[in-house]
Every structure is written in C-alpha cells, then in structure tokens.
Design an enzyme around this catalytic site. Structure first.
Site, short mmCIF file in Angstrom:
data_model
loop_
_atom_site.label_atom_id
_atom_site.label_comp_id
_atom_site.label_asym_id
_atom_site.label_seq_id
_atom_site.Cartn_x
_atom_site.Cartn_y
_atom_site.Cartn_z
N ASN A 260 -16.81 -10.32 16.71
CA ASN A 260 -15.66 -9.22 17.31
C ASN A 260 -14.79 -8.79 16.44
OD1 ASN A 260 -16.34 -9.73 19.96
ND2 ASN A 260 -15.13 -11.72 19.69
N ASP B 297 -52.59 -45.38 54.16
CA ASP B 297 -53.98 -45.66 54.33
C ASP B 297 -54.13 -47.07 54.71
OD1 ASP B 297 -56.47 -46.05 54.59
OD2 ASP B 297 -57.25 -44.46 53.06
N ASP C 284 -23.93 -22.69 21.58
CA ASP C 284 -22.74 -21.95 21.21
C ASP C 284 -23.19 -21.06 20.10
OD1 ASP C 284 -19.75 -22.17 21.33
OD2 ASP C 284 -20.13 -21.79 19.23
N GLU D 180 -18.48 -18.19 24.21
CA GLU D 180 -19.43 -18.02 23.64
C GLU D 180 -20.54 -19.18 23.86
OE1 GLU D 180 -17.05 -18.97 19.93
OE2 GLU D 180 -17.07 -17.88 21.85
N ASP E 226 -19.28 -8.17 23.42
CA ASP E 226 -19.81 -8.23 24.88
C ASP E 226 -21.31 -7.91 24.92
OD1 ASP E 226 -17.46 -8.61 25.78
OD2 ASP E 226 -16.94 -6.88 26.66
#
Length: 460
Positions: free
Chosen positions: A337, A9, A329, A372, A346
């Site tokens: 597992n 402006d 993590d 992971e 999984d």
C-alpha cells in the site's frame, strides 16, 4: 473419496465378504443384520451410502428403503439394494421405492467400486450444498423456495437419429418432461450454447463406446452442463465401458437396454436430485448472499465463515472424518500500500483470492476474515495433504508476481500460513480454539522468516 458405508444383511457371510472387499478399498464399514439393527446404527452414526440385501429377516427390504427415504437423516443418502436374481419386476419396485440402484450377485468388484464412487461423488456435492444452506439458515439469510418450478427437460443422445426418435415417442406419454433428441456428434456441438437439459440420457455402444464416453466427459467439463444428471444406457453389460462411464462422471448406468418403465424411474430420480441441488445453489447465490460476502474479493466473510466452520466440525466429528483449518496472511502487505497505493493493494487482494479459489476444491471454504488475512477450511483431508495444499498456495504467490492493471509494474508478494487439524483423532475443541491454534502457527511462520507453512503443535 473413501467414506463411511453401512451394510444391512441378515446373512453374516455376505456381510463379512462385502466388508472385506470394501475395507480393502479404504472405506469405513458399518454393519447391521436387519432393519431394526440398522436403525440402531443410524441413531449413532450417519453413513455416506447404505447397501441393503433384499432378503432381510425382519421386514421387506423395499419397504425399509421407503422408510429410509421418509426419514430426514437418510432422505438423501444413496441406497443400493443387492439381490441374487436379476428380476425386472423387483428392480422396478426397488427403484420406485427410492433405491438408487440394484446390484446382482456375484458382483464384479471393479464395477461395484466404480458405482460406489459415482454415488458418493453425487452425495458429496449435495451434502456440501446442504451444509452451506444450513449455515445460511442459521444466519437468517435463507429464502423460501419459489412456488414456480419450470418444466424439467431431458435430452436423448444416441448413435443414430432413428433410435432417439423412437425412444422419445415411447417416453413422452409417461414422462412429464420436455424431451429433445440428437445424435452424439450434434449433442456435442450444442452443449456449449444451447440451454442445458436437467438430464442427459446417453446410449453407448459397447462395440464403439468412444463417442458416447467422450460426450459424458464433455458434459461434466462444461460449465453450463456440469450439474446435469447423466444416465448412460448399454444394451449389454460391458465391464470396461461401465467403469469408464462412471469414472468420467455418469450419474447412473442402465445395463439392460431400453426399457421405458425403468428409464422413466431412473430419469425421474435424477431430475429430483437436480432440482434439489439447483434450489440449494440458487439460495447460495441469492441477493441475501451479499451480507456474507466480502465485496472486494467475492470471498465469504467472517460472518459466514465462523458458523460454517462450526457446522463442518460437527459433521466431521459425527462421520469420523478429519478437516484442516488454515490461516493465511500476506507478508509485508502494508509496504504494498505504501509503495504502490491502496488501489494496487486491492488488486493484490483480489488476485490472491482468485488464485486461491482456482486451486482449491469446490467443497473447501476460503474466506477473507481481516484486511490481508484469509481463512481456508479443507474438508475431508489429513495433515499431509493439508500441508501440501498450504505449501502450494504459498507457491502460487511467490512464483508469480501480481501485475497491476494501471501501472507498468508487478508486485512481488508472499504469504505465510498456519495449519491446524480437527475431526477424527484430534481433540474436539471449540471453533475459536481451533482458530487460536492456527493463529499461533501463523505467528510462528512469520517469526521464522515468512513465506512458509507452520503446523500447530496440536496437529503435529
């Protein structure tokens, strides 16, 4: 969604008054006294939106708008022209030049801020898709756009059928799009199963705005229509209705009732934006995307995440924004597992990814970068919000054990998170160093007992 705005402006008083109003709304404001000065500012910084007074002392503001649209840096930045007279001819000329809107002084502050929020929201989505597209290009996975472009479509939604039929008859000779029309209620019934148009034009009655506004909200909420452009049309300006429409997700608001010429310009602008965004999203979901996607969780992998983080860091430094890098993590994952089997492991990884995706913003990045281990990058945030987000992600796992599909048991799982910050106010470190800082914080979280968030010393 505060951002960086540029005011152009030639009248200092106008710049000062507008800057005060915008600064009070927590926007970062840049100033330029004319087009030449604006180009100097743009050489050093990239704003999220540009406001231009129609009376510049060194050039015609509409010509300047055209110039900005032709430059790569500013081609997709929202542009608003500000004038002292509500002149239809000049408004059409400005829209034809690429301006997103024309506002008339004196500007209602509430309406002004609602309009800016709407434009910045649309720009943020385009900017994020562009960032992901550049990452794909850098990885060599971007495909050339298809030469075939299907015919675009617009839908007219009005309180009564006769109005939309009349509008359609006036628009068909000047718009190259497929045009359909329904009353508000029937449009609401159709949007879940009918093909989505590129743009909805919704007539809202200021005396009874609820049906039209409810339709705006529903369009934005439905998966099949959330990316469509929405143009809300009012016969006369009503402050509350304008603000509600913008905040519910309208892409544009037309305040002067039906005008075939103006409507065609605004609709064409929204169609162009929709096509551009659709092409970017299509590239992101192409078959080549498989090369940068983790097949188990559907998240991006390290190959994608690293160059994306680098580009996001460059963008944050250029725009003076902050971002957060989180390394997460799963705790004692080997025990999952060993006790339940690798198939169960999984499932735990897949469900963890789903929960994180579901509770992060679309503009945030979440990637699986190790067995992971997950990388989360939060755009445009600060340390306090980042820490809160990390804590929320931990709670998502801690509070809800993961059910196993083929076993009548649940897996209790927790997660540790390390957080570091980058961007404005933080050292401009290489991406690898940022990850090392987050990794140190993650190690500290593990050492302190797991299932918690630790902040890197760099970010604290």
């Amino acid at each position: 969604m505060p951002g960086k705005l540029l005011i152009v402006d030639s009248i200092a008083t106008n710049r000062i008054v507008l800057k005060v109003r915008l600064t009070n709304a927590v926007y970062e404001v840049l100033q330029a006294e004319n087009a030449a000065d604006a180009q100097r500012v743009l050489a050093k910084a990239t704003p999220d939106l540009i406001l231009i007074n129609v009376q510049l002392d060194d050039c015609d503001s509409v010509d300047f708008c055209k110039l900005l649209r032709d430059q790569k840096q500013t081609a997709f930045i929202p542009i608003v022209l500000i004038t002292s007279e509500d002149d239809r001819t000049e408004r059409l000329r400005a829209l034809k030049s690429g301006a997103n809107d024309v506002l008339v002084r004196p500007m209602d502050e509430v309406v002004l801020l609602a309009r800016l929020r709407s434009l910045l929201r649309s720009h943020e989505s385009v900017e994020e898709n562009q960032l992901r597209e550049r990452t794909n290009e850098a990885l060599g996975f971007a495909e050339p756009s298809s030469a075939f472009t299907p015919r675009s479509s617009i839908h007219l939604a009005t309180p009564e059928a006769a109005t939309s039929v009349r509008w359609a008859s006036l628009l068909k000779p000047i718009l190259p799009y497929k045009i359909t029309s329904r009353i508000h209620g029937d449009t609401l019934k159709d949007i879940s199963h009918a093909p989505s148009p590129d743009v909805f034009v919704i007539a809202v009655d200021p005396l009874e705005p609820e049906p039209g506004l409810r339709l705006v909200a529903e369009i934005r909420a439905r998966t099949v229509t959330r990316h469509a452009g929405i143009l809300v049309m009012l016969e006369q300006e009503d402050r509350e209705t304008v603000v509600d429409a913008m905040d519910l997700g309208a892409s544009d608001v037309m305040l002067h009732g039906f005008d075939a010429d103006e409507l065609s310009l605004r609709v064409s602008n929204l169609v162009s934006q929709k096509r551009f965004s659709d092409n970017l999203r299509a590239n992101l979901t192409s078959g080549l995307q498989a090369a940068v996607t983790d097949p188990l969780t559907g998240l991006f992998n390290r190959r994608y995440a690293m160059p994306h983080l680098s580009r996001l860091q460059d963008q944050a430094m250029r725009k003076g924004r902050q971002f957060a890098v989180l390394l997460a993590d799963l705790d004692h994952f080997k025990a999952v597992n060993d006790q339940f089997g690798h198939a169960a492991g999984d499932e735990v990884l897949s469900e963890t990814a789903r929960r994180m995706r579901e509770h992060l913003r679309a503009i945030d990045l979440v990637a699986r970068i190790g067995g992971e281990e997950f990388l989360i990058v939060l755009s445009e945030t600060n340390l306090e919000r980042s820490q809160a987000t990390a804590s929320r992600l931990c709670a998502l796992l801690r509070d809800r054990p993961i059910p196993l599909t083929h076993q009548s048991s649940e897996v209790p799982i927790t997660m540790s998170v390390g957080v570091t910050m980058g961007g404005k106010g933080y050292p401009d470190l290489p991406v690898e160093d940022l990850l090392r800082q987050a990794d140190k914080a993650l190690y500290e979280a593990k050492a302190l007992g797991r299932d918690q968030v630790c902040i890197s010393k760099l970010a604290a």
